[in-house]
Design a protein around this motif. Structure first.
Motif, PDB file in Angstrom:
ATOM      1  N   GLN A   1      -0.817  -4.554 -10.387  1.00  0.00           N
ATOM      2  CA  GLN A   1      -0.406  -5.309  -9.208  1.00  0.00           C
ATOM      3  C   GLN A   1      -0.122  -6.747  -9.642  1.00  0.00           C
ATOM      4  O   GLN A   1      -0.969  -7.393 -10.254  1.00  0.00           O
ATOM      5  N   ILE A   2       1.080  -7.234  -9.338  1.00  0.00           N
ATOM      6  CA  ILE A   2       1.453  -8.613  -9.674  1.00  0.00           C
ATOM      7  C   ILE A   2       1.628  -9.394  -8.375  1.00  0.00           C
ATOM      8  O   ILE A   2       2.511  -9.091  -7.573  1.00  0.00           O
ATOM      9  N   MET A   3       0.749 -10.362  -8.166  1.00  0.00           N
ATOM     10  CA  MET A   3       0.871 -11.267  -7.020  1.00  0.00           C
ATOM     11  C   MET A   3       1.518 -12.565  -7.507  1.00  0.00           C
ATOM     12  O   MET A   3       1.122 -13.119  -8.540  1.00  0.00           O
ATOM     13  N   TYR A   4       2.500 -13.036  -6.742  1.00  0.00           N
ATOM     14  CA  TYR A   4       3.231 -14.251  -7.119  1.00  0.00           C
ATOM     15  C   TYR A   4       3.343 -15.108  -5.863  1.00  0.00           C
ATOM     16  O   TYR A   4       3.765 -14.621  -4.806  1.00  0.00           O
ATOM     17  N   PHE A   5       2.949 -16.393  -5.957  1.00  0.00           N
ATOM     18  CA  PHE A   5       2.916 -17.215  -4.750  1.00  0.00           C
ATOM     19  C   PHE A   5       2.961 -18.705  -5.087  1.00  0.00           C
ATOM     20  O   PHE A   5       2.644 -19.116  -6.207  1.00  0.00           O
ATOM     21  N   LYS A   6       3.355 -19.489  -4.085  1.00  0.00           N
ATOM     22  CA  LYS A   6       3.279 -20.944  -4.203  1.00  0.00           C
ATOM     23  C   LYS A   6       1.855 -21.350  -3.854  1.00  0.00           C
ATOM     24  O   LYS A   6       1.296 -20.866  -2.877  1.00  0.00           O
ATOM     25  N   THR A   7       1.282 -22.242  -4.666  1.00  0.00           N
ATOM     26  CA  THR A   7      -0.124 -22.581  -4.499  1.00  0.00           C
ATOM     27  C   THR A   7      -0.314 -23.812  -3.620  1.00  0.00           C
ATOM     28  O   THR A   7       0.568 -24.667  -3.512  1.00  0.00           O
ATOM     29  N   SER A   8      -1.501 -23.890  -3.050  1.00  0.00           N
ATOM     30  CA  SER A   8      -1.889 -25.084  -2.304  1.00  0.00           C
ATOM     31  C   SER A   8      -2.185 -26.213  -3.296  1.00  0.00           C
ATOM     32  O   SER A   8      -2.477 -25.960  -4.474  1.00  0.00           O
TER      33      SER A   8
ATOM     34  N   LEU B   1     -10.897  -1.630 -10.007  1.00  0.00           N
ATOM     35  CA  LEU B   1     -10.240  -2.785 -10.637  1.00  0.00           C
ATOM     36  C   LEU B   1     -10.754  -2.904 -12.070  1.00  0.00           C
ATOM     37  O   LEU B   1     -11.942  -3.132 -12.287  1.00  0.00           O
ATOM     38  N   SER B   2      -9.855  -2.754 -13.051  1.00  0.00           N
ATOM     39  CA  SER B   2     -10.311  -2.746 -14.445  1.00  0.00           C
ATOM     40  C   SER B   2     -10.122  -4.087 -15.154  1.00  0.00           C
ATOM     41  O   SER B   2     -10.945  -4.471 -15.974  1.00  0.00           O
ATOM     42  N   LYS B   3      -9.027  -4.815 -14.842  1.00  0.00           N
ATOM     43  CA  LYS B   3      -8.786  -6.113 -15.486  1.00  0.00           C
ATOM     44  C   LYS B   3      -8.055  -7.026 -14.526  1.00  0.00           C
ATOM     45  O   LYS B   3      -7.342  -6.571 -13.622  1.00  0.00           O
TER      46      LYS B   3
ATOM     47  N   GLN C   1      -6.518   0.607  -5.143  1.00  0.00           N
ATOM     48  CA  GLN C   1      -6.163  -0.698  -4.573  1.00  0.00           C
ATOM     49  C   GLN C   1      -6.071  -0.599  -3.047  1.00  0.00           C
ATOM     50  O   GLN C   1      -6.560  -1.473  -2.323  1.00  0.00           O
ATOM     51  N   GLU C   2      -5.475   0.467  -2.559  1.00  0.00           N
ATOM     52  CA  GLU C   2      -5.320   0.652  -1.106  1.00  0.00           C
ATOM     53  C   GLU C   2      -6.682   0.830  -0.431  1.00  0.00           C
ATOM     54  O   GLU C   2      -6.916   0.310   0.665  1.00  0.00           O
ATOM     55  N   THR C   3      -7.595   1.540  -1.092  1.00  0.00           N
ATOM     56  CA  THR C   3      -8.945   1.741  -0.558  1.00  0.00           C
ATOM     57  C   THR C   3      -9.678   0.407  -0.449  1.00  0.00           C
ATOM     58  O   THR C   3     -10.331   0.109   0.553  1.00  0.00           O
ATOM     59  N   TYR C   4      -9.556  -0.410  -1.496  1.00  0.00           N
ATOM     60  CA  TYR C   4     -10.216  -1.729  -1.491  1.00  0.00           C
ATOM     61  C   TYR C   4      -9.708  -2.578  -0.325  1.00  0.00           C
ATOM     62  O   TYR C   4     -10.472  -3.303   0.315  1.00  0.00           O
ATOM     63  N   HIS C   5      -8.425  -2.481  -0.028  1.00  0.00           N
ATOM     64  CA  HIS C   5      -7.834  -3.291   1.045  1.00  0.00           C
ATOM     65  C   HIS C   5      -8.353  -2.913   2.435  1.00  0.00           C
ATOM     66  O   HIS C   5      -8.121  -3.654   3.393  1.00  0.00           O
ATOM     67  N   GLN C   6      -9.027  -1.781   2.530  1.00  0.00           N
ATOM     68  CA  GLN C   6      -9.602  -1.372   3.826  1.00  0.00           C
ATOM     69  C   GLN C   6     -11.040  -1.876   3.995  1.00  0.00           C
ATOM     70  O   GLN C   6     -11.634  -1.705   5.046  1.00  0.00           O
ATOM     71  N   THR C   7     -11.598  -2.479   2.954  1.00  0.00           N
ATOM     72  CA  THR C   7     -13.017  -2.839   3.003  1.00  0.00           C
ATOM     73  C   THR C   7     -13.249  -4.190   3.682  1.00  0.00           C
ATOM     74  O   THR C   7     -12.369  -5.053   3.704  1.00  0.00           O
TER      75      THR C   7
END
Length: 203
Positions: free
Chosen positions: A6-13, A39-41, A66-72
């Motif tokens: 999973q690659i997250m890309y964003f403008k930071t605060s 999540l391994s790394k 990843q999808e399971t974690y997003h439900q927690t």
């Protein structure tokens, strides 16, 4: 299920730019579980071309993990805290890279996407990507590459490449066989490319 990155890309605060480790530790504190299942790394870092943009890279045992974690509740708690980090809505891209540890741990990681032009088939692009991979072998100051189609986007191919420096990348593709292959890719696909300096995050 196959592993997925999973690659997250964003403008930071501005607060994240000034002290990323402080906000990351706050996020970790909000996460009540000591370890996130599946999540391994993880790798965190800033884009070199514009350091106000950041990458968070997560390697999961599967997309379903990843999808399971997003439900927690755990994830929901970190979502609230993470608003301090983001100055834009993050993009989330998933691809099935293989053996990418050396690439994400390299001094510089190149992130590149090839998005097919209208009417072009992926079968036209894949041989060029294979040629690119083959020609990259033995390139000076090169740490390896991994390429994969983007999950749920059949017209996009994603590559991650490790380099000694940004200049090492430009030196390698400025002329010769690599440039010739990339020129062929540009005829059938739109290219997006940036670099980042990533640091492994201790989970």
């Amino acid at each position: 299920m196959a592993p997925v990155t999973q690659i997250m890309y964003f403008k930071t605060s501005s607060s994240y730019l000034q002290d990323p480790s402080k906000l990351i530790s706050e996020l970790a504190t909000k996460s009540s579980a000591s370890k996130i299942e599946g999540l391994s790394k993880a790798y965190l870092g800033f884009q070199t071309e514009d350091p106000s943009y950041a990458f968070w890279v997560f390697e999961w045992t599967s997309k379903s993990a990843q999808e399971t974690y997003h439900q927690t509740d755990n994830f929901k708690a970190t979502q609230v805290a993470s608003q301090q980090v983001f100055a834009s809505r993050p993009t989330h891209t998933f691809a099935g890279f293989s053996n990418a540890n050396r690439i994400f741990s390299a001094p510089v990681t190149e992130f590149v996407t090839f998005t097919l032009k209208r009417g072009v088939s992926m079968t036209a692009l894949q041989p060029l990507v294979k040629q690119l991979q083959a020609k990259l072998q033995g390139t000076p100051k090169f740490y390896g590459s991994s390429w994969a189609p983007v999950v749920d986007k059949s017209n996009v191919f994603y590559g991650v490449l490790g380099w000694e420096s940004v200049q090492a990348h430009w030196d390698a593709v400025g002329s010769g066989p690599l440039k010739e292959i990339i020129d062929e890719v540009k005829k059938i696909a739109d290219l997006w490319l940036v670099h980042a300096i990533l640091t492994p995050y201790k989970l």
